[in-house]
Design a protein around this motif. Sequence first.
Motif, PDB file in Angstrom:
ATOM      1  N   LEU A   1       0.829  -1.204   0.000  1.00  0.00           N
ATOM      2  CA  LEU A   1       0.000   0.000   0.000  1.00  0.00           C
ATOM      3  C   LEU A   1       0.859   1.248   0.000  1.00  0.00           C
ATOM      4  CD1 LEU A   1      -2.376  -1.212   2.830  1.00  0.00           C
ATOM      5  CD2 LEU A   1      -2.884  -1.197   0.400  1.00  0.00           C
TER       6      LEU A   1
ATOM      7  N   MET B   1     -13.434 -12.085   8.118  1.00  0.00           N
ATOM      8  CA  MET B   1     -13.081 -10.980   7.220  1.00  0.00           C
ATOM      9  C   MET B   1     -13.606  -9.662   7.766  1.00  0.00           C
ATOM     10  SD  MET B   1     -13.767 -12.726   3.548  1.00  0.00           S
ATOM     11  CE  MET B   1     -13.089 -11.429   2.548  1.00  0.00           C
TER      12      MET B   1
ATOM     13  N   PRO C   1      -9.079  -6.081  11.432  1.00  0.00           N
ATOM     14  CA  PRO C   1      -8.938  -4.642  11.195  1.00  0.00           C
ATOM     15  C   PRO C   1      -7.923  -4.339  10.099  1.00  0.00           C
ATOM     16  CG  PRO C   1      -7.843  -5.267  13.229  1.00  0.00           C
ATOM     17  CD  PRO C   1      -8.507  -6.493  12.717  1.00  0.00           C
TER      18      PRO C   1
ATOM     19  N   THR D   1      -7.799  -5.923   7.251  1.00  0.00           N
ATOM     20  CA  THR D   1      -8.439  -6.390   6.012  1.00  0.00           C
ATOM     21  C   THR D   1      -7.490  -7.223   5.169  1.00  0.00           C
ATOM     22  OG1 THR D   1      -8.044  -4.148   5.170  1.00  0.00           O
ATOM     23  CG2 THR D   1     -10.312  -4.770   5.654  1.00  0.00           C
TER      24      THR D   1
ATOM     25  N   ARG E   1      -7.682 -10.627   4.797  1.00  0.00           N
ATOM     26  CA  ARG E   1      -8.203 -11.893   4.303  1.00  0.00           C
ATOM     27  C   ARG E   1      -8.880 -11.730   2.958  1.00  0.00           C
ATOM     28  NH1 ARG E   1      -9.715 -16.101   8.270  1.00  0.00           N
ATOM     29  NH2 ARG E   1      -8.169 -15.933   9.920  1.00  0.00           N
TER      30      ARG E   1
ATOM     31  N   TRP F   1     -14.488 -16.579  -3.949  1.00  0.00           N
ATOM     32  CA  TRP F   1     -15.868 -16.411  -4.371  1.00  0.00           C
ATOM     33  C   TRP F   1     -16.224 -17.425  -5.450  1.00  0.00           C
ATOM     34  CZ3 TRP F   1     -18.368 -13.132  -1.275  1.00  0.00           C
ATOM     35  CH2 TRP F   1     -17.607 -12.171  -0.602  1.00  0.00           C
TER      36      TRP F   1
ATOM     37  N   MET G   1      -1.580  -0.407  14.186  1.00  0.00           N
ATOM     38  CA  MET G   1      -2.810  -0.333  14.986  1.00  0.00           C
ATOM     39  C   MET G   1      -2.605  -0.948  16.363  1.00  0.00           C
ATOM     40  SD  MET G   1      -5.665  -1.127  12.135  1.00  0.00           S
ATOM     41  CE  MET G   1      -5.191  -1.115  10.430  1.00  0.00           C
TER      42      MET G   1
ATOM     43  N   ASP H   1     -13.874  -8.840  -1.843  1.00  0.00           N
ATOM     44  CA  ASP H   1     -13.066  -9.072  -0.653  1.00  0.00           C
ATOM     45  C   ASP H   1     -13.214  -7.964   0.383  1.00  0.00           C
ATOM     46  OD1 ASP H   1     -10.360 -10.632  -2.479  1.00  0.00           O
ATOM     47  OD2 ASP H   1     -12.093 -11.492  -1.466  1.00  0.00           O
ATOM     48  N   TYR H   2     -13.644  -6.774  -0.026  1.00  0.00           N
ATOM     49  CA  TYR H   2     -13.851  -5.715   0.960  1.00  0.00           C
ATOM     50  C   TYR H   2     -15.302  -5.692   1.432  1.00  0.00           C
ATOM     51  CZ  TYR H   2      -9.139  -4.141   0.387  1.00  0.00           C
ATOM     52  OH  TYR H   2      -7.766  -4.088   0.392  1.00  0.00           O
ATOM     53  N   VAL H   3     -16.240  -5.607   0.479  1.00  0.00           N
ATOM     54  CA  VAL H   3     -17.646  -5.683   0.883  1.00  0.00           C
ATOM     55  C   VAL H   3     -17.998  -7.163   0.943  1.00  0.00           C
ATOM     56  CG1 VAL H   3     -19.991  -4.985   0.369  1.00  0.00           C
ATOM     57  CG2 VAL H   3     -18.108  -3.517  -0.247  1.00  0.00           C
TER      58      VAL H   3
ATOM     59  N   TYR I   1     -13.901  -4.115  14.988  1.00  0.00           N
ATOM     60  CA  TYR I   1     -13.294  -2.810  15.260  1.00  0.00           C
ATOM     61  C   TYR I   1     -13.743  -1.725  14.305  1.00  0.00           C
ATOM     62  CZ  TYR I   1      -9.891  -5.482  17.978  1.00  0.00           C
ATOM     63  OH  TYR I   1      -9.280  -6.290  18.881  1.00  0.00           O
ATOM     64  N   ARG I   2     -14.541  -2.079  13.322  1.00  0.00           N
ATOM     65  CA  ARG I   2     -14.739  -1.158  12.207  1.00  0.00           C
ATOM     66  C   ARG I   2     -15.515   0.100  12.558  1.00  0.00           C
ATOM     67  NH1 ARG I   2     -13.917  -3.678   6.950  1.00  0.00           N
ATOM     68  NH2 ARG I   2     -13.130  -5.764   7.321  1.00  0.00           N
TER      69      ARG I   2
ATOM     70  N   LEU J   1     -18.122  -1.392   5.475  1.00  0.00           N
ATOM     71  CA  LEU J   1     -17.157  -2.272   4.826  1.00  0.00           C
ATOM     72  C   LEU J   1     -16.379  -1.558   3.730  1.00  0.00           C
ATOM     73  CD1 LEU J   1     -19.387  -5.422   4.700  1.00  0.00           C
ATOM     74  CD2 LEU J   1     -17.271  -5.204   5.952  1.00  0.00           C
TER      75      LEU J   1
ATOM     76  N   PRO K   1     -12.342   0.455   5.173  1.00  0.00           N
ATOM     77  CA  PRO K   1     -11.443  -0.282   6.055  1.00  0.00           C
ATOM     78  C   PRO K   1     -10.369   0.646   6.596  1.00  0.00           C
ATOM     79  CG  PRO K   1     -10.955  -0.745   3.767  1.00  0.00           C
ATOM     80  CD  PRO K   1     -12.148   0.142   3.769  1.00  0.00           C
ATOM     81  N   PHE K   2      -9.699   0.220   7.645  1.00  0.00           N
ATOM     82  CA  PHE K   2      -8.641   1.030   8.239  1.00  0.00           C
ATOM     83  C   PHE K   2      -7.507   1.270   7.252  1.00  0.00           C
ATOM     84  CE2 PHE K   2     -10.049   1.696  12.410  1.00  0.00           C
ATOM     85  CZ  PHE K   2     -10.653   0.556  12.894  1.00  0.00           C
ATOM     86  N   LEU K   3      -7.099   0.190   6.560  1.00  0.00           N
ATOM     87  CA  LEU K   3      -6.026   0.340   5.589  1.00  0.00           C
ATOM     88  C   LEU K   3      -6.629   0.646   4.227  1.00  0.00           C
ATOM     89  CD1 LEU K   3      -3.744  -2.608   6.674  1.00  0.00           C
ATOM     90  CD2 LEU K   3      -3.398  -0.176   7.058  1.00  0.00           C
ATOM     91  N   PRO K   4      -6.002   1.537   3.447  1.00  0.00           N
ATOM     92  CA  PRO K   4      -6.659   1.989   2.215  1.00  0.00           C
ATOM     93  C   PRO K   4      -6.856   0.858   1.211  1.00  0.00           C
ATOM     94  CG  PRO K   4      -4.390   2.751   2.318  1.00  0.00           C
ATOM     95  CD  PRO K   4      -4.686   2.149   3.637  1.00  0.00           C
TER      96      PRO K   4
ATOM     97  N   GLN L   1      -6.425  -0.171  -2.209  1.00  0.00           N
ATOM     98  CA  GLN L   1      -5.662   0.272  -3.384  1.00  0.00           C
ATOM     99  C   GLN L   1      -5.493  -0.880  -4.339  1.00  0.00           C
ATOM    100  OE1 GLN L   1      -1.961   1.709  -1.908  1.00  0.00           O
ATOM    101  NE2 GLN L   1      -2.844   3.556  -1.038  1.00  0.00           N
TER     102      GLN L   1
END
Lengths: 323, 436
Positions: free
Chosen positions: A121, A177, A181, A183, A185, A189, A287, B58-60, B230-231, B375, B378-381, B383
Amino acid sequence: MEQNERSRRQFLATALLAGVATGCGVKKNPFEDYAGKDVAPSGETVKLLSVDGDIIEMDKAFLKPVPDLPPLTNLEERKGIAGKKFVMVIDLARCKNVGACRKACNHAHQLNPGQNWIKVLGMQDADHDAPYWQPTTCMHCDEPPCVKVCPVDATFKREDGIVLIDSDRCIGCRFCMAACPYTTRVFNWEEPHFTEEAPLAAFIPAKAKVAEKHYSCETSMPQKIGTVSKCDFCPDMARKGELPHCVSACPNGVFFFGDMNEDSVTNGAETFRFSELIKDKSGYRLMEDLGTKPRVYYLPPVNRNFPYEAGLENNPSDIKNVK
Amino acid sequence: MKNENLLSEQQITADLLPQKFGRRGKIWTAVLLMIAFAGAFAYYRQLRYGLVVTNMGDYVSWGIYISNFVFFVAISLVGSLITAIFRLADIRWATPLTRIAEIIAVSAIVFAAIIIVVDMGRPERFMNLLLHGRLQSPIIWDVIVITTYFFISLLLLYFPLLPDLKILIGFKEKSSKLLNKLYRFQGSFWRGTPGQFHISDKAISILCITIIPVAFCIHTVTSWLFATTYRPGWDSTNFGAYFVSGAFLVGAGAVIVAMFVFRKAYGLQKYITYIHFDKMGKIVVLLALLYLYFNVNEYLVPAYKMKKPEEAHLTELFSGEFAPVFWFAICVGMVFPIIILLFKNGRRPLPAFIAAVMVVVGAWFKRYLIVTPTLLHPFLPMQNVPDRYHHYFPSISEWAIAMGSLAGVLLIITFFARIYPIIPIHETIAENEAVA
């Protein structure tokens, strides 16, 4: 009479010995049984060292591959490697967003396009802070929120600090997932795409594909549809005494991997005392205030090897082209 | 001095026995069945190709299946409100509504369980929840309380039905052979003796008392599926009470909707009267104000602080991509119904029905707002991900399955009303005699 008996016994014993000797002698190739009767000699030979210290030459076709390690039971995989406490240190001063770590990891674990266990990132904490590249793996937290919420114990924390996923048990609820915190994972699908070219293709008989390999939590392969997956710190490599794929692949030595019990971490070329490295370079964790106690430490991006802009050109084409 | 409105026993029974479907009933059922089958086919495709048929990524990773789940659990709380709390408080006017409330509760909780299995990536491994269940996981708590609530609600549906079954068996010429068999199977042991009534009343009392904490549990535990993470938007201590108050509101709205529809469809004007709409309307105003209070706590307090992770999330809700849905849910789901129902004329059947529909629709969108926007922050962007990861709009399959589950809930209620009297006959008769 006795003479005859003695001579008969002698004759029988000799005949027996002769028969055994002949039988042994007929087997010119001690490996023939293992290779199978229908394997024809290929003409290529290899030199091997026998247990007696002799060098013997034998046809390559008669060699049958066996797995590096005996397969582990599920219980052993859940327990972990005794006496180890794996830890990773990522030196942000060296990262140039080459992306070799990501590519090596994706390839080694046969991930679908778009799935990335390592995400590099571009971070900028505040408006006036300097931007930097941050490779993020699973943190293998000591207080893992994902393990807390898993309803079926499909993700678990091992003795050696690694958090693994058992894709034979996972029900695909994706609570882990939501809970993570970082993210980190990803989810399968759809049916995983496997290329014909498995990483160990050279050693697997032509017919075997990745999909037919025995599933192991430690290799996390083959991936299964409807289950979750993430960075696993490559415990299968650790058992062989090797470094995870990302550590070996990085050309700039960004990743350090090691054992807290030994207090040492290495990136393949350099080895440091973990506690000293963290103290000298002021290592920190992501974090920290969430209380997850991650096992991945970061060394701040100070005295950088490359400017941030150098990494902008390395856009991951495999991600960009995913629909 | 006889009350002109006093009805005879025969009149009550004749009015309340289940009626055959008229033309409208048949069209209604046919439409629901079509939607349900579309949902079933979409689910078959999902089983075949995997969850990739949805627009989740994977995010939502949670979408409208989960928001539908929360919505169903919320609606099913109404059973405990009307049946249990009103019964225990001896609120007599609500007696005609108890069975409506209870069947909504049972039907909704059944489909809550179904939609959760639909959301699972590996539904065939459902047994793992029982074989390897981990008691520390909020999902296991949810499985336990929802199962408990289902059984208690089912019993609270069955026990008060027993005297009515006796009446139905008595009128066997009015029902088909199959239905008569069903009634006899379910209720032929019921003689209506004082002894049996004593046991039944006691059982119903105990169930009413136990269902109240269980009802609070189901929606609190469901809220903890989010609050234990934690979100931003989920990491809130307010969630338990916030969800429960929202659940009571949407349940009360659903009851008004059902009241109006059954009243019209079966001509039950003498039993579901203006008074019922008036009183339920006042209850909805109270619950909507309570829910609005919790919403203020949930959104305005973090907005005052604007902590970094919450800033993007809240800005998007108030004035960003989700602003239209957010304000729709607040205004249509809470503010407008309050305004309509504050006036006496607003509590007549039709305006109350409209306000209640607004409450239910607003509540559905509110549940969607609880699940998805968080969702996307997230904490981390996020990208180097495909463009579609930055937005979420359900796919056709997801809509089909979600609408199919809603149709399923309505189908269960429709078939129930076709088979059993939707207003308790025996209790109505008993109350009528008590008034006389």
